[in-house]
Scaffold this active site. Structure first.
Site, PDB file in Angstrom:
ATOM      1  N   SER A 212      -7.011  -7.345   9.525  1.00  0.00           N
ATOM      2  CA  SER A 212      -8.414  -7.746   9.642  1.00  0.00           C
ATOM      3  C   SER A 212      -8.820  -8.681   8.506  1.00  0.00           C
ATOM      4  O   SER A 212      -9.913  -9.221   8.518  1.00  0.00           O
ATOM      5  CB  SER A 212      -9.307  -6.506   9.651  1.00  0.00           C
ATOM      6  OG  SER A 212      -9.044  -5.715   8.512  1.00  0.00           O
TER       7      SER A 212
ATOM      8  N   ASN B 279      -3.298 -12.795  15.725  1.00  0.00           N
ATOM      9  CA  ASN B 279      -4.249 -11.681  15.870  1.00  0.00           C
ATOM     10  C   ASN B 279      -5.035 -11.908  17.158  1.00  0.00           C
ATOM     11  O   ASN B 279      -5.479 -13.019  17.418  1.00  0.00           O
ATOM     12  CB  ASN B 279      -5.211 -11.686  14.656  1.00  0.00           C
ATOM     13  CG  ASN B 279      -5.956 -10.375  14.495  1.00  0.00           C
ATOM     14  OD1 ASN B 279      -6.485  -9.829  15.466  1.00  0.00           O
ATOM     15  ND2 ASN B 279      -6.005  -9.864  13.274  1.00  0.00           N
ATOM     16  N   PRO B 280      -5.231 -10.874  17.966  1.00  0.00           N
ATOM     17  CA  PRO B 280      -6.022 -11.082  19.181  1.00  0.00           C
ATOM     18  C   PRO B 280      -7.500 -11.329  18.888  1.00  0.00           C
ATOM     19  O   PRO B 280      -8.229 -11.836  19.738  1.00  0.00           O
ATOM     20  CB  PRO B 280      -5.845  -9.771  19.977  1.00  0.00           C
ATOM     21  CG  PRO B 280      -5.221  -8.788  19.061  1.00  0.00           C
ATOM     22  CD  PRO B 280      -4.689  -9.510  17.860  1.00  0.00           C
TER      23      PRO B 280
ATOM     24  N   GLY C  38      -1.714  -9.359  12.298  1.00  0.00           N
ATOM     25  CA  GLY C  38      -2.274  -8.040  12.582  1.00  0.00           C
ATOM     26  C   GLY C  38      -3.057  -7.416  11.451  1.00  0.00           C
ATOM     27  O   GLY C  38      -3.049  -6.207  11.272  1.00  0.00           O
TER      28      GLY C  38
ATOM     29  N   HIS D 243       0.807  -1.226   0.000  1.00  0.00           N
ATOM     30  CA  HIS D 243       0.000   0.000   0.000  1.00  0.00           C
ATOM     31  C   HIS D 243       0.837   1.271   0.000  1.00  0.00           C
ATOM     32  O   HIS D 243       0.328   2.350   0.317  1.00  0.00           O
ATOM     33  CB  HIS D 243      -0.969  -0.004   1.197  1.00  0.00           C
ATOM     34  CG  HIS D 243      -2.044  -1.059   1.081  1.00  0.00           C
ATOM     35  ND1 HIS D 243      -2.874  -1.403   2.120  1.00  0.00           N
ATOM     36  CD2 HIS D 243      -2.406  -1.835   0.027  1.00  0.00           C
ATOM     37  CE1 HIS D 243      -3.711  -2.354   1.707  1.00  0.00           C
ATOM     38  NE2 HIS D 243      -3.443  -2.643   0.452  1.00  0.00           N
TER      39      HIS D 243
HETATM   40  P1  OAD Z   1      -7.244  -3.009  10.347  1.00  0.00           P
HETATM   41  O1  OAD Z   1      -7.329  -1.817  11.237  1.00  0.00           O
HETATM   42  O2  OAD Z   1      -8.392  -3.312   9.448  1.00  0.00           O
HETATM   43  O3  OAD Z   1      -7.027  -4.315  11.239  1.00  0.00           O
HETATM   44  C1  OAD Z   1      -6.047  -4.388  12.239  1.00  0.00           C
HETATM   45  C2  OAD Z   1      -6.022  -5.801  12.788  1.00  0.00           C
HETATM   46  O4  OAD Z   1      -4.991  -5.881  13.751  1.00  0.00           O
HETATM   47  C3  OAD Z   1      -7.333  -6.236  13.483  1.00  0.00           C
HETATM   48  O5  OAD Z   1      -7.727  -7.500  13.009  1.00  0.00           O
HETATM   49  C4  OAD Z   1      -6.920  -6.299  14.963  1.00  0.00           C
HETATM   50  O6  OAD Z   1      -7.611  -7.328  15.661  1.00  0.00           O
HETATM   51  C5  OAD Z   1      -5.442  -6.621  14.849  1.00  0.00           C
HETATM   52  N1  OAD Z   1      -4.638  -6.200  16.010  1.00  0.00           N
HETATM   53  C6  OAD Z   1      -4.855  -5.178  16.876  1.00  0.00           C
HETATM   54  N2  OAD Z   1      -3.884  -5.118  17.800  1.00  0.00           N
HETATM   55  C7  OAD Z   1      -3.005  -6.120  17.492  1.00  0.00           C
HETATM   56  C8  OAD Z   1      -1.792  -6.578  18.070  1.00  0.00           C
HETATM   57  N3  OAD Z   1      -1.255  -5.984  19.128  1.00  0.00           N
HETATM   58  N4  OAD Z   1      -1.168  -7.635  17.497  1.00  0.00           N
HETATM   59  C9  OAD Z   1      -1.691  -8.250  16.406  1.00  0.00           C
HETATM   60  N5  OAD Z   1      -2.843  -7.861  15.825  1.00  0.00           N
HETATM   61  C10 OAD Z   1      -3.486  -6.815  16.362  1.00  0.00           C
HETATM   62  O7  OAD Z   1      -5.884  -2.888   9.539  1.00  0.00           O
HETATM   63  P2  OAD Z   1      -5.427  -3.624   8.194  1.00  0.00           P
HETATM   64  O8  OAD Z   1      -5.913  -5.031   8.130  1.00  0.00           O
HETATM   65  O9  OAD Z   1      -3.963  -3.406   8.067  1.00  0.00           O
HETATM   66  O10 OAD Z   1      -5.491   0.488   3.425  1.00  0.00           O
HETATM   67  O11 OAD Z   1      -6.183  -2.765   7.115  1.00  0.00           O
HETATM   68  C11 OAD Z   1      -5.947  -3.054   5.776  1.00  0.00           C
HETATM   69  C12 OAD Z   1      -5.959  -1.802   4.971  1.00  0.00           C
HETATM   70  O12 OAD Z   1      -7.183  -1.086   5.193  1.00  0.00           O
HETATM   71  C13 OAD Z   1      -4.895  -0.785   5.341  1.00  0.00           C
HETATM   72  O13 OAD Z   1      -3.660  -1.037   4.714  1.00  0.00           O
HETATM   73  C14 OAD Z   1      -5.483   0.494   4.860  1.00  0.00           C
HETATM   74  C15 OAD Z   1      -6.865   0.310   5.450  1.00  0.00           C
HETATM   75  O14 OAD Z   1      -7.843   1.114   5.057  1.00  0.00           O
HETATM   76  C16 OAD Z   1      -5.413   1.649   2.762  1.00  0.00           C
HETATM   77  O15 OAD Z   1      -5.281   2.722   3.316  1.00  0.00           O
HETATM   78  C17 OAD Z   1      -5.476   1.478   1.291  1.00  0.00           C
END
Ligand code: OAD
Length: 252
Positions: A198, A222-223, A196, A129
């Site tokens: 979603s 992932n928690p 980490g 990204h």
């Molecule tokens: P999200 O905010 O959708 O998800 C974050 C994930 O991290 C969730 O499933 C949480 O449960 C998990 N999480 C939280 N704390 C954690 C920890 N300490 N250890 C492990 N996991 C943990 O973020 P992304 O999946 O990265 O795209 O989102 C994907 C994309 O959507 C991003 O790159 C961005 C966003 O909109 C763009 O901006 C194009």
């Protein structure tokens, strides 16, 4: 998939199995998302603190939002840049850098734009990204890295064109080659770590799906439960800064 339920610590057997699989693996892919940086103090997108001025990422990270109101979009990115300016990689980032150093074929595919994997020493990496510290001119196309606070928003290029963050927005293609590299590596991998994220945002979320179809051993860290949890071989419920050092080993 593992019987570990949401919110509980992963079973020692699951940790042991993940550790063993990684120790034997010759080809490893790690796909990371915002959660790996959470313990460095970077807010996730969909977590409780993910909203900004009551707006969701999907309402700000789009070419349409930028065309309509570049100042609003830049204010959001600049607030993230300033927040991220002082943050440091955590034990999860460092564990992946150690893993890379010992695995013959390794690829880190990150959805994060914060640059923390690079700071932790990861090298064999694709940033699916983009990167928040790079700016791209909509006029001349020049790309430059700039980690300083941006005083005048929206920023302009020396050619006077409007600069945008060099990140991928919803509705845009991922950087040429990066996605293909991630898919190719994931299909050939022995073990894929999905950390980490979603697992909601495509096409990145399709990378572990392709790995599962190709027979890779997919481990989620992932928690929370995600749409991937049922399909993967092991779902380790916990924070990546705790779990990754346990399954990778080496100094924490
Ligand atoms: P999200 O905010 O959708 O998800 C974050 C994930 O991290 C969730 O499933 C949480 O449960 C998990 N999480 C939280 N704390 C954690 C920890 N300490 N250890 C492990 N996991 C943990 O973020 P992304 O999946 O990265 O795209 O989102 C994907 C994309 O959507 C991003 O790159 C961005 C966003 O909109 C763009 O901006 C194009």
């Amino acid at each position: 998939m593992s019987s570990t339920s949401p919110g509980t610590a992963p079973l020692p057997d699951d940790i042991r199995e993940a550790r063993l699989r990684l120790a034997r693996a010759r080809r490893v892919v790690a796909l990371t998302g915002a959660g790996i940086s959470a313990e460095s103090g970077v807010p996730t997108f969909r977590g409780a603190d993910g909203l900004w001025r009551n707006l969701r990422a999907e309402e700000l990270a789009t070419p349409r939002a930028f065309a309509r109101d570049p100042l609003l979009v830049w204010e959001w990115y600049e607030s993230r840049r300033r927040r991220m300016g002082s943050v440091q990689p955590n034990a999860g980032h460092h564990a992946l850098a150690r893993l890379e150093a010992r695995v013959p074929e390794f690829l880190l595919a990150t959805q994060n734009v914060d640059g923390l994997h690079g700071l932790a020493g990861s090298k064999r990496m694709v940033e699916l990204h983009g990167n928040l510290w790079r700016l791209r001119c909509l006029g001349c196309g020049a790309v430059r890295e700039d980690r300083r606070a941006l005083e005048d928003l929206p920023p302009r290029c020396t050619c006077s064109g409007l600069l945008r963050p060099d990140v991928v927005w919803f509705g845009e293609d991922l950087p040429a080659g990066a996605l293909e590299q991630a898919f190719t590596a994931a299909r050939a991998a022995d073990v894929v770590l999905v950390v980490g994220t979603s697992s909601l945002v495509y096409p990145a979320a399709a990378v572990p799906e392709a790995a599962i179809s190709a027979g890779a051993f997919v481990v989620e860290v992932n928690p929370e439960r995600t749409p991937l949890s049922e399909a993967c071989a092991l779902a380790l419920r916990g924070r990546s800064a705790e779990i990754l050092p346990q399954i990778v080993g080496g100094a924490a």
